[in-house]
Design a protein around this motif. Structure first.
Motif, PDB file in Angstrom:
ATOM      1  N   PRO A 105       0.804  -1.233   0.000  1.00  0.00           N
ATOM      2  CA  PRO A 105       0.000   0.000   0.000  1.00  0.00           C
ATOM      3  C   PRO A 105       0.837   1.283   0.000  1.00  0.00           C
ATOM      4  O   PRO A 105       0.318   2.349  -0.335  1.00  0.00           O
ATOM      5  CB  PRO A 105      -0.815  -0.116   1.293  1.00  0.00           C
ATOM      6  N   HIS A 106       2.093   1.178   0.388  1.00  0.00           N
ATOM      7  CA  HIS A 106       2.956   2.355   0.473  1.00  0.00           C
ATOM      8  C   HIS A 106       3.761   2.584  -0.816  1.00  0.00           C
ATOM      9  O   HIS A 106       4.458   3.598  -0.928  1.00  0.00           O
ATOM     10  CB  HIS A 106       3.932   2.197   1.645  1.00  0.00           C
ATOM     11  N   GLN A 107       3.687   1.656  -1.749  1.00  0.00           N
ATOM     12  CA  GLN A 107       4.536   1.722  -2.937  1.00  0.00           C
ATOM     13  C   GLN A 107       3.749   2.179  -4.155  1.00  0.00           C
ATOM     14  O   GLN A 107       2.598   1.776  -4.354  1.00  0.00           O
ATOM     15  CB  GLN A 107       5.161   0.349  -3.212  1.00  0.00           C
ATOM     16  N   ALA A 108       4.375   3.017  -4.962  1.00  0.00           N
ATOM     17  CA  ALA A 108       3.765   3.435  -6.212  1.00  0.00           C
ATOM     18  C   ALA A 108       3.681   2.241  -7.165  1.00  0.00           C
ATOM     19  O   ALA A 108       4.424   1.261  -7.030  1.00  0.00           O
ATOM     20  CB  ALA A 108       4.579   4.560  -6.844  1.00  0.00           C
ATOM     21  N   TRP A 109       2.780   2.319  -8.125  1.00  0.00           N
ATOM     22  CA  TRP A 109       2.569   1.246  -9.082  1.00  0.00           C
ATOM     23  C   TRP A 109       3.875   0.888  -9.781  1.00  0.00           C
ATOM     24  O   TRP A 109       4.551   1.733 -10.339  1.00  0.00           O
ATOM     25  CB  TRP A 109       1.515   1.671 -10.107  1.00  0.00           C
ATOM     26  N   LEU A 110       4.248  -0.391  -9.708  1.00  0.00           N
ATOM     27  CA  LEU A 110       5.453  -0.954 -10.332  1.00  0.00           C
ATOM     28  C   LEU A 110       6.756  -0.425  -9.741  1.00  0.00           C
ATOM     29  O   LEU A 110       7.831  -0.698 -10.279  1.00  0.00           O
ATOM     30  CB  LEU A 110       5.444  -0.706 -11.855  1.00  0.00           C
ATOM     31  N   ALA A 111       6.671   0.322  -8.651  1.00  0.00           N
ATOM     32  CA  ALA A 111       7.894   0.828  -8.017  1.00  0.00           C
ATOM     33  C   ALA A 111       8.499  -0.253  -7.132  1.00  0.00           C
ATOM     34  O   ALA A 111       7.789  -1.079  -6.553  1.00  0.00           O
ATOM     35  CB  ALA A 111       7.595   2.065  -7.183  1.00  0.00           C
ATOM     36  N   GLY A 112       9.815  -0.258  -7.010  1.00  0.00           N
ATOM     37  CA  GLY A 112      10.498  -1.176  -6.119  1.00  0.00           C
ATOM     38  C   GLY A 112      10.448  -0.683  -4.686  1.00  0.00           C
ATOM     39  O   GLY A 112      10.040   0.455  -4.414  1.00  0.00           O
ATOM     40  N   PRO A 113      10.865  -1.525  -3.734  1.00  0.00           N
ATOM     41  CA  PRO A 113      10.857  -1.127  -2.325  1.00  0.00           C
ATOM     42  C   PRO A 113      11.794   0.051  -2.066  1.00  0.00           C
ATOM     43  O   PRO A 113      12.887   0.135  -2.629  1.00  0.00           O
ATOM     44  CB  PRO A 113      11.342  -2.383  -1.591  1.00  0.00           C
ATOM     45  N   SER A 114      11.351   0.937  -1.194  1.00  0.00           N
ATOM     46  CA  SER A 114      12.174   2.070  -0.777  1.00  0.00           C
ATOM     47  C   SER A 114      12.990   1.677   0.448  1.00  0.00           C
ATOM     48  O   SER A 114      12.806   0.601   1.029  1.00  0.00           O
ATOM     49  CB  SER A 114      11.281   3.259  -0.440  1.00  0.00           C
ATOM     50  N   ASP A 115      13.880   2.578   0.873  1.00  0.00           N
ATOM     51  CA  ASP A 115      14.632   2.338   2.106  1.00  0.00           C
ATOM     52  C   ASP A 115      13.675   2.213   3.293  1.00  0.00           C
ATOM     53  O   ASP A 115      13.899   1.400   4.200  1.00  0.00           O
ATOM     54  CB  ASP A 115      15.629   3.474   2.349  1.00  0.00           C
ATOM     55  N   ALA A 116      12.597   3.014   3.284  1.00  0.00           N
ATOM     56  CA  ALA A 116      11.619   2.941   4.375  1.00  0.00           C
ATOM     57  C   ALA A 116      10.911   1.587   4.369  1.00  0.00           C
ATOM     58  O   ALA A 116      10.648   1.019   5.436  1.00  0.00           O
ATOM     59  CB  ALA A 116      10.600   4.070   4.237  1.00  0.00           C
ATOM     60  N   ASP A 117      10.616   1.059   3.175  1.00  0.00           N
ATOM     61  CA  ASP A 117       9.984  -0.263   3.083  1.00  0.00           C
ATOM     62  C   ASP A 117      10.909  -1.335   3.653  1.00  0.00           C
ATOM     63  O   ASP A 117      10.479  -2.197   4.429  1.00  0.00           O
ATOM     64  CB  ASP A 117       9.661  -0.599   1.627  1.00  0.00           C
ATOM     65  N   ARG A 118      12.161  -1.291   3.251  1.00  0.00           N
ATOM     66  CA  ARG A 118      13.114  -2.305   3.729  1.00  0.00           C
ATOM     67  C   ARG A 118      13.313  -2.207   5.240  1.00  0.00           C
ATOM     68  O   ARG A 118      13.401  -3.234   5.929  1.00  0.00           O
ATOM     69  CB  ARG A 118      14.442  -2.151   2.987  1.00  0.00           C
ATOM     70  N   ALA A 119      13.342  -0.981   5.775  1.00  0.00           N
ATOM     71  CA  ALA A 119      13.509  -0.806   7.220  1.00  0.00           C
ATOM     72  C   ALA A 119      12.291  -1.348   7.966  1.00  0.00           C
ATOM     73  O   ALA A 119      12.422  -1.984   9.026  1.00  0.00           O
ATOM     74  CB  ALA A 119      13.726   0.665   7.551  1.00  0.00           C
ATOM     75  N   ALA A 120      11.085  -1.121   7.413  1.00  0.00           N
ATOM     76  CA  ALA A 120       9.862  -1.598   8.068  1.00  0.00           C
ATOM     77  C   ALA A 120       9.815  -3.119   8.084  1.00  0.00           C
ATOM     78  O   ALA A 120       9.405  -3.733   9.076  1.00  0.00           O
ATOM     79  CB  ALA A 120       8.634  -1.029   7.351  1.00  0.00           C
ATOM     80  N   VAL A 121      10.236  -3.751   6.979  1.00  0.00           N
ATOM     81  CA  VAL A 121      10.224  -5.208   6.902  1.00  0.00           C
ATOM     82  C   VAL A 121      11.264  -5.799   7.856  1.00  0.00           C
ATOM     83  O   VAL A 121      11.000  -6.796   8.543  1.00  0.00           O
ATOM     84  CB  VAL A 121      10.458  -5.669   5.453  1.00  0.00           C
ATOM     85  N   GLU A 122      12.420  -5.208   7.910  1.00  0.00           N
ATOM     86  CA  GLU A 122      13.451  -5.704   8.831  1.00  0.00           C
ATOM     87  C   GLU A 122      12.959  -5.617  10.276  1.00  0.00           C
ATOM     88  O   GLU A 122      13.109  -6.580  11.052  1.00  0.00           O
ATOM     89  CB  GLU A 122      14.743  -4.895   8.673  1.00  0.00           C
ATOM     90  N   LEU A 123      12.362  -4.494  10.633  1.00  0.00           N
ATOM     91  CA  LEU A 123      11.848  -4.334  11.995  1.00  0.00           C
ATOM     92  C   LEU A 123      10.770  -5.367  12.291  1.00  0.00           C
ATOM     93  O   LEU A 123      10.754  -5.974  13.367  1.00  0.00           O
ATOM     94  CB  LEU A 123      11.291  -2.920  12.162  1.00  0.00           C
ATOM     95  N   ALA A 124       9.860  -5.597  11.328  1.00  0.00           N
ATOM     96  CA  ALA A 124       8.773  -6.545  11.541  1.00  0.00           C
ATOM     97  C   ALA A 124       9.298  -7.967  11.712  1.00  0.00           C
ATOM     98  O   ALA A 124       8.841  -8.710  12.584  1.00  0.00           O
ATOM     99  CB  ALA A 124       7.794  -6.476  10.371  1.00  0.00           C
ATOM    100  N   LEU A 125      10.247  -8.363  10.869  1.00  0.00           N
ATOM    101  CA  LEU A 125      10.798  -9.715  10.960  1.00  0.00           C
ATOM    102  C   LEU A 125      11.589  -9.914  12.250  1.00  0.00           C
ATOM    103  O   LEU A 125      11.539 -10.993  12.859  1.00  0.00           O
ATOM    104  CB  LEU A 125      11.675 -10.007   9.745  1.00  0.00           C
ATOM    105  N   LYS A 126      12.287  -8.892  12.678  1.00  0.00           N
ATOM    106  CA  LYS A 126      13.019  -9.011  13.939  1.00  0.00           C
ATOM    107  C   LYS A 126      12.051  -9.039  15.121  1.00  0.00           C
ATOM    108  O   LYS A 126      12.290  -9.749  16.113  1.00  0.00           O
ATOM    109  CB  LYS A 126      14.021  -7.872  14.069  1.00  0.00           C
ATOM    110  N   SER A 127      10.942  -8.307  15.025  1.00  0.00           N
ATOM    111  CA  SER A 127       9.952  -8.290  16.110  1.00  0.00           C
ATOM    112  C   SER A 127       9.310  -9.652  16.312  1.00  0.00           C
ATOM    113  O   SER A 127       8.920 -10.003  17.427  1.00  0.00           O
ATOM    114  CB  SER A 127       8.855  -7.254  15.811  1.00  0.00           C
ATOM    115  N   THR A 128       9.205 -10.427  15.240  1.00  0.00           N
ATOM    116  CA  THR A 128       8.569 -11.748  15.327  1.00  0.00           C
ATOM    117  C   THR A 128       9.592 -12.885  15.336  1.00  0.00           C
ATOM    118  O   THR A 128       9.233 -14.048  15.157  1.00  0.00           O
ATOM    119  CB  THR A 128       7.599 -11.948  14.144  1.00  0.00           C
ATOM    120  N   GLN A 129      10.869 -12.554  15.534  1.00  0.00           N
ATOM    121  CA  GLN A 129      11.958 -13.535  15.573  1.00  0.00           C
ATOM    122  C   GLN A 129      12.019 -14.358  14.280  1.00  0.00           C
ATOM    123  O   GLN A 129      12.312 -15.558  14.313  1.00  0.00           O
ATOM    124  CB  GLN A 129      11.846 -14.474  16.785  1.00  0.00           C
ATOM    125  N   ALA A 130      11.726 -13.727  13.146  1.00  0.00           N
ATOM    126  CA  ALA A 130      11.768 -14.409  11.856  1.00  0.00           C
ATOM    127  C   ALA A 130      12.893 -13.895  10.963  1.00  0.00           C
ATOM    128  O   ALA A 130      13.027 -14.344   9.822  1.00  0.00           O
ATOM    129  CB  ALA A 130      10.424 -14.237  11.144  1.00  0.00           C
TER     130      ALA A 130
END
Length: 254
Positions: A105-130
């Motif tokens: 939902p945060h990404q423009a059509w056909l756009a790749g992940p931004s630095d903010a996207d990658r940071a959010a995913v890293e935080l989420a995976l670390k929060s769930t020990q994944a």
């Protein structure tokens, strides 16, 4: 005066030819954790799907003061994240890619992940020990591991409201405790959490409890209140009793 995250008025919903929800109205406060509990067949999951906009219904639902149906799809997906039961996800996708789906939902059509996207995913995976599995595929994981990745996907949205249907399914007790820690961190950040739980002792950790039976709300109140405990015992036909234990409440069978 408490701000309301989600309110519903006169909700009726059917599954096939059977009416599951009968004239349900509620107002769930912002920045708090509300657990929806009740016996099997009470309509808990159906109600949660209606609140998420996933089921047709009669009546109205408002999210953060605005009619749910008036949200553009992308804006609603940013404001409200969903974790359902037995969520489908491609077994050939990596854990990283599954969690990154939460950022769409945060990404423009056909756009790749931004630095903010990658940071959010890293935080989420670390929060769930994944985090350590980020390069593995979902098909290589156990049921409990898979559930933690799907939770990470929901967390990666960074929505103001998070709805979870049986989020503790397949999680062992230590990871249930980890989930509780994640919820408390979300609350500290002002996120509203609404969960359907069968684990009554875990649900008693919530701020508020919405108790259901036969498609209706029978009680809504603070989880620590005696009136809530009495309503909870009654809805389960007094087969459980709520007891204090180590500065918290637990449900024990009679």
């Amino acid at each position: 005066m408490k701000k309301i995250a989600i309110c519903a008025d006169s909700i009726r919903a059917r599954l096939g030819n059977v009416e599951i929800l009968h004239d349900v109205s509620l107002a769930l406060p912002q920045g708090r954790w509300t657990s929806i509990v009740g016996p099997n067949g009470a309509g808990k999951s159906t109600l949660l799907k209606v609140l998420a906009g996933l089921l047709p219904h009669q009546g109205s639902v408002a999210l953060l003061g605005q009619p749910l149906h008036s949200y553009p799809a992308r804006q609603r997906a940013k404001a409200l994240a969903w974790l359902g039961q037995n969520e489908a996800a491609g077994d050939d996708l990596t854990v990283w890619d599954v969690a990154m789906l939460g950022r769409l939902p945060h990404q423009a059509w056909l756009a790749g992940p931004s630095d903010a996207d990658r940071a959010a995913v890293e935080l989420a995976l670390k929060s769930t020990q994944a985090w350590d599995w980020r390069s593995r595929t979902l098909g290589q994981l156990s049921g409990g591991e898979r559930q933690r990745v799907l939770l990470a996907r929901a967390l990666a949205v960074q929505a103001q409201v998070l709805l979870m249907d049986e989020p503790l399914a397949n999680l062992d007790p230590p990871h249930q405790a980890d989930w509780l820690g994640v919820v408390r961190c979300l609350l500290e950040g002002g996120v509203t959490v609404i969960s359907v739980l069968h684990e009554i002792s875990m649900a008693l950790h919530s701020d508020e409890m919405l108790i259901m039976a036969a498609g209706r709300v029978t009680h809504h109140g603070p989880s620590a209140d005696a009136a809530t405990h009495r309503a909870l015992e009654a809805v389960f036909d007094h087969r459980i009793t709520i007891h204090p234990l180590a500065n918290q409440w637990v449900a024990l069978p009679n």
